[in-house]
Motif scaffolding. Sequence first.
Motif, PDB file in Angstrom:
ATOM      1  N   ASN A 311      43.210  39.199  39.670  1.00 41.62           N
ATOM      2  CA  ASN A 311      42.918  39.345  41.094  1.00 41.62           C
ATOM      3  C   ASN A 311      41.443  38.996  41.354  1.00 41.62           C
ATOM      4  N   ILE A 312      41.223  38.271  42.427  1.00 41.98           N
ATOM      5  CA  ILE A 312      39.856  37.922  42.844  1.00 41.98           C
ATOM      6  C   ILE A 312      39.624  38.607  44.194  1.00 41.98           C
ATOM      7  N   TYR A 313      38.678  39.555  44.221  1.00 41.09           N
ATOM      8  CA  TYR A 313      38.425  40.370  45.408  1.00 41.09           C
ATOM      9  C   TYR A 313      37.124  39.912  46.094  1.00 41.09           C
ATOM     10  N   ASP A 314      37.184  39.936  47.421  1.00 39.05           N
ATOM     11  CA  ASP A 314      35.970  39.761  48.232  1.00 39.05           C
ATOM     12  C   ASP A 314      35.614  41.132  48.783  1.00 39.05           C
ATOM     13  N   LEU A 315      34.613  41.793  48.141  1.00 38.40           N
ATOM     14  CA  LEU A 315      34.289  43.169  48.516  1.00 38.40           C
ATOM     15  C   LEU A 315      33.628  43.246  49.891  1.00 38.40           C
ATOM     16  N   CYS A 316      32.865  42.218  50.255  1.00 40.87           N
ATOM     17  CA  CYS A 316      32.186  42.269  51.571  1.00 40.87           C
ATOM     18  C   CYS A 316      33.199  42.184  52.704  1.00 40.87           C
ATOM     19  N   ASN A 317      34.112  41.256  52.592  1.00 43.92           N
ATOM     20  CA  ASN A 317      35.057  41.025  53.682  1.00 43.92           C
ATOM     21  C   ASN A 317      36.387  41.751  53.487  1.00 43.92           C
ATOM     22  N   LYS A 318      36.543  42.406  52.320  1.00 47.60           N
ATOM     23  CA  LYS A 318      37.692  43.273  52.049  1.00 47.60           C
ATOM     24  C   LYS A 318      39.021  42.507  52.155  1.00 47.60           C
ATOM     25  N   PHE A 319      39.125  41.511  51.334  1.00 50.78           N
ATOM     26  CA  PHE A 319      40.412  40.832  51.183  1.00 50.78           C
ATOM     27  C   PHE A 319      40.510  40.300  49.759  1.00 50.78           C
ATOM     28  N   ILE A 320      41.747  39.964  49.396  1.00 53.08           N
ATOM     29  CA  ILE A 320      42.001  39.412  48.065  1.00 53.08           C
ATOM     30  C   ILE A 320      42.057  37.899  48.211  1.00 53.08           C
ATOM     31  N   ALA A 321      41.107  37.230  47.572  1.00 54.46           N
ATOM     32  CA  ALA A 321      41.019  35.783  47.713  1.00 54.46           C
ATOM     33  C   ALA A 321      42.056  35.059  46.855  1.00 54.46           C
ATOM     34  N   TYR A 322      42.511  35.696  45.784  1.00 55.55           N
ATOM     35  CA  TYR A 322      43.492  35.029  44.916  1.00 55.55           C
ATOM     36  C   TYR A 322      44.126  36.083  44.019  1.00 55.55           C
ATOM     37  N   SER A 323      45.360  35.870  43.716  1.00 51.61           N
ATOM     38  CA  SER A 323      46.067  36.763  42.790  1.00 51.61           C
ATOM     39  C   SER A 323      47.138  35.949  42.077  1.00 51.61           C
ATOM     40  N   SER A 324      47.167  36.099  40.752  1.00 52.12           N
ATOM     41  CA  SER A 324      48.157  35.340  39.970  1.00 52.12           C
ATOM     42  C   SER A 324      48.423  36.061  38.650  1.00 52.12           C
ATOM     43  N   ILE A 325      49.584  35.766  38.070  1.00 55.04           N
ATOM     44  CA  ILE A 325      49.991  36.387  36.802  1.00 55.04           C
ATOM     45  C   ILE A 325      49.805  35.372  35.681  1.00 55.04           C
ATOM     46  N   PHE A 326      49.217  35.819  34.561  1.00 52.91           N
ATOM     47  CA  PHE A 326      49.003  34.981  33.368  1.00 52.91           C
ATOM     48  C   PHE A 326      49.577  35.693  32.153  1.00 52.91           C
ATOM     49  N   ASP A 327      49.757  34.889  31.123  1.00 51.36           N
ATOM     50  CA  ASP A 327      50.237  35.434  29.846  1.00 51.36           C
ATOM     51  C   ASP A 327      49.059  35.658  28.921  1.00 51.36           C
ATOM     52  N   ASP A 328      48.768  36.914  28.622  1.00 49.96           N
ATOM     53  CA  ASP A 328      47.794  37.277  27.583  1.00 49.96           C
ATOM     54  C   ASP A 328      46.458  36.538  27.758  1.00 49.96           C
ATOM     55  N   ILE A 329      45.661  36.979  28.684  1.00 45.32           N
ATOM     56  CA  ILE A 329      44.370  36.347  28.974  1.00 45.32           C
ATOM     57  C   ILE A 329      43.357  36.778  27.923  1.00 45.32           C
ATOM     58  N   VAL A 330      42.641  35.791  27.367  1.00 43.74           N
ATOM     59  CA  VAL A 330      41.557  36.077  26.429  1.00 43.74           C
ATOM     60  C   VAL A 330      40.279  36.425  27.202  1.00 43.74           C
ATOM     61  N   ASP A 331      39.927  35.609  28.182  1.00 44.69           N
ATOM     62  CA  ASP A 331      38.747  35.859  28.989  1.00 44.69           C
ATOM     63  C   ASP A 331      38.763  34.914  30.190  1.00 44.69           C
ATOM     64  N   VAL A 332      37.879  35.219  31.124  1.00 45.37           N
ATOM     65  CA  VAL A 332      37.704  34.375  32.312  1.00 45.37           C
ATOM     66  C   VAL A 332      36.243  33.926  32.337  1.00 45.37           C
ATOM     67  N   LEU A 333      36.014  32.602  32.349  1.00 46.08           N
ATOM     68  CA  LEU A 333      34.667  32.031  32.301  1.00 46.08           C
ATOM     69  C   LEU A 333      34.375  31.281  33.594  1.00 46.08           C
ATOM     70  N   ALA A 334      33.081  31.243  33.937  1.00 48.97           N
ATOM     71  CA  ALA A 334      32.638  30.519  35.151  1.00 48.97           C
ATOM     72  C   ALA A 334      31.673  29.416  34.730  1.00 48.97           C
ATOM     73  N   GLU A 335      32.030  28.194  35.074  1.00 49.73           N
ATOM     74  CA  GLU A 335      31.175  27.049  34.732  1.00 49.73           C
ATOM     75  C   GLU A 335      31.594  25.867  35.591  1.00 49.73           C
TER      76      GLU A 335
END
Length: 941
Positions: A311-335
Amino acid sequence: MAAYLQWRRFVFFDRETVKEPPGPDGGGGKPFGLPPGIAVCDSGRGSLVFGDILHGGDRRRCRARQIWFLPRSLQLSSFQAYKLRVTHLYQLKQHSILVSVGEDEEGINPLVKVWNLEKRDGGNPLCTRIFPAIPGNKPTVVSCLTVHENLNFMAIGFADGSVVLTKGDITRDRHSKTQILHEGSYPVTGLAFRQSGKTTHLFVVTTENIQSYMLSVKDYPHLELDTHGCGLRCSSLSDPSQDLQFIVAGNECVYLYQPDERGPCFAFEGQKLIVHWYRGYLIIVSKDRKTSPKSEFAGNEAQNSDKQVLNIYDLCNKFIAYSSIFDDIVDVLAEWGSLYVLTRDGKIHVLQEKDTQTKLEACKSDLKNLFEMAINLAKSHHLDSDGLSEIFRQYGDHLYNKGNHDGAIQQYIRTIGKLEPSYVIRKFLDAQRIHNLTAYLQTLHLQSLANADHTTLLLNCYTKLKDSSKLEEFIKTSESEVRFDVETAIKVLRQAGYYSHAVYLAEKHAHHEWYLKIQLEDIKNYQEALRYIGKLPFDQAESNMKRYGKILMHHVPNETTELLKILCTDYRPSGDNEGPGMLEGKKANSEEFIPVFANNSRELKAFLEHMTEVQADSPQGVYDTLLELRLQNWAHEQDEQIKEKLHNEALTLLKSGRFRTVFDKALVLCQMHNFKDGVLYLYEQGKLFQQIMHYHMQNEQYKKVIEVCELYGDQEACLWEQALGYFARKEEDCKEYIAAVLKHIENKNLMPPLLVVQTLAHNSTATLSVIKDYLVNKLQKQSRQIEQDEQRIQKYREETTRIRQEIEELKASPKIFQKTKCSICTSALELPSVHFLCGHSFHQHCFESYSESDSECPTCMPENRKVMDMIRAQEQKRDLHDQFQHQLKCSNDGFSVVADYFGRGVFNKLTLITDLPPGKAATTIEAGLQRELLIHAKRST
């Protein structure tokens, strides 16, 4: 506490699986696969970084543990970092420094290695530092790692609850110091540095508590922020959009912390596995609804069969920007501006954020018109002001159509500066919505975007609402900056009858004309208006006194006169008349203010007298007006004493010498008011003696006529002639005055007797006896003159006869020269000598020295030349007379001929240098005879 279920869901990210790059043969398109055994990862400096661990099968193959780099080109590279496993990686974002934790041998003996990725050692990154990661002498497992971006702090957390802090240059052993910062009974599950200015904090979270250490102070004081913790990888630090708060994700809630207190919390339920912060979004990986029992570290290891929700949350505007199901996530990276999700099967999924406009359209197209969310979203994504304004306008239109005018006007206010104000004003012109319109116009003025029409409309709103407090607040709060057109505001307030407010604005903003106009025409406070003019600078005070002086003079004459006196002598504004830096006074032209005193003669006289006393060089108009005023007062005064005083004042003013250049004007004034003494004085000053006599003649003052002739007759002889004609025309008995005039005429020989007789013939009362004495005396004088003339004629005849005889002798008889002395040097005459018939003899050398001509006697030559000049003048005059007569007869315009000769001086009196004064009449005959003798002698030679 925000309820998770109330938050709206959007799909603001696009999900794709990373594909292999196309090969040389055009192949590709298969999902990209990572090497097996990837256990830890990080990102930064343009690469995704992975570390693997050694499993049982790998141990048999003795493959060394690698650190892998995946650039954007997807060309995977690696180098050997450890022999057994890589357990932790931390890639700095601002430096090409990679910190890793791993094991080279069996047992609990973790090593920390610092790699410089820009320097190479045998083709591999240079390892600048290696040291064991053990708190004291107790071997324990490393649970988490963090490094400060300034390379001066590194913190390592352990499973036994210890935290080791390295201070100094972490890339070198010699310049750093390692110490145990924290000891506890619960495993450390998260660390994060927070830099605010020069203050550095370290957040430490365990499974049971959260603490904050201040590293910029000696002894590192700490504060326990909460008594519950989180699992591994379930904490992160936000960016400045959330004030660099430390985020801790428990199974029930997500908490945010400042270094000294706990902040807000969000009810996001579910077992949290991974927490990250990315560009204002909170990323949480949690187990699906079908949860399994918690592991030792509250979610450290996930069951392979479980589904996981990202789940990707926008805390300022209080909504969920994205939500999806994955199989066995190792990590989430930003680049590279995207999110990369690594799964246990070696695949990489990329989440690409949609552009801002697409997200806004998604919000606005929602059936429930989620404008507020769209606005907040636009702000968080730094949408430009034009885009925000358009959202505000649409939201305002939506609320307006629903009848929520208060809410609509608030949205329209947020469009100020972008949306044309007339768009909003037209919607709220209805009287029932005047409050909303007033609020909009107020904000428009506060932002200095209002024009004159907006100011007029706002003030009209205030006046219609009769809201004096708001009106006063509006015009009095803008002390430093005016946010409206002042002149327009003054006009509207005056028209609405708010005079005090209008006067306040006019005075405050130096609209002098409006201030005075309202004070004089509306409030009619003349004293205050006069006081205000006295405070103005000279130029403005002068112009306003010219404009409003008559009104002020009518109502407050004394005060106005005093101000005009000051203005025309030594004016200084009333606020500048003290202090050493006082400005030099200025003065106005007093003549220009005379019209102000219309119908106020008393004040005018006081003003003019003051000006002539203190300023002798006052304009001529001041003296002219003062003279006229004094003459008027004298003419209308009935009291003899006061009249005499006024008479003396007027005559004194005339004799002051100020009327030489305006003689005619002063004379007209005196004549208009029948000011006799003034008229006579001016006649005398102007040498108008005939006018003086005519004045007395008109008033039949006979004695005065005779006195004028006696006083000025020598300067103007015709006065006696005019006096004789005047008395001759009088039918009264004027024999006494006629006799006096005739006596003077006789003495001065001013008139021929015949003209005198003709003049007196007009008087029926004048008998012959009046002129008897005059005629007798005149005849006697003429008789004596005749006798003298006859004697002179006889003498001339005898002289002529004698001269003719001498001429004949000269012609017929020889001339004997008997002179013995030279006529020039008076010395004895010697030969050679020169003799002339005139009887003069000269030495030859004397004659040659002094003679101008060989044929003329040097002694007689000057007299001979005078005679010859006279003869030539007479001949020339005779020729001119003939020529003048001829031109006069032949010309069509005789007057032009006469004027031409006058211009050439032909008719001027000819004065010969041979004329003798009357006292030398005895020698005249002899000189005449000598001239005739010389002329005849000249002709005979």
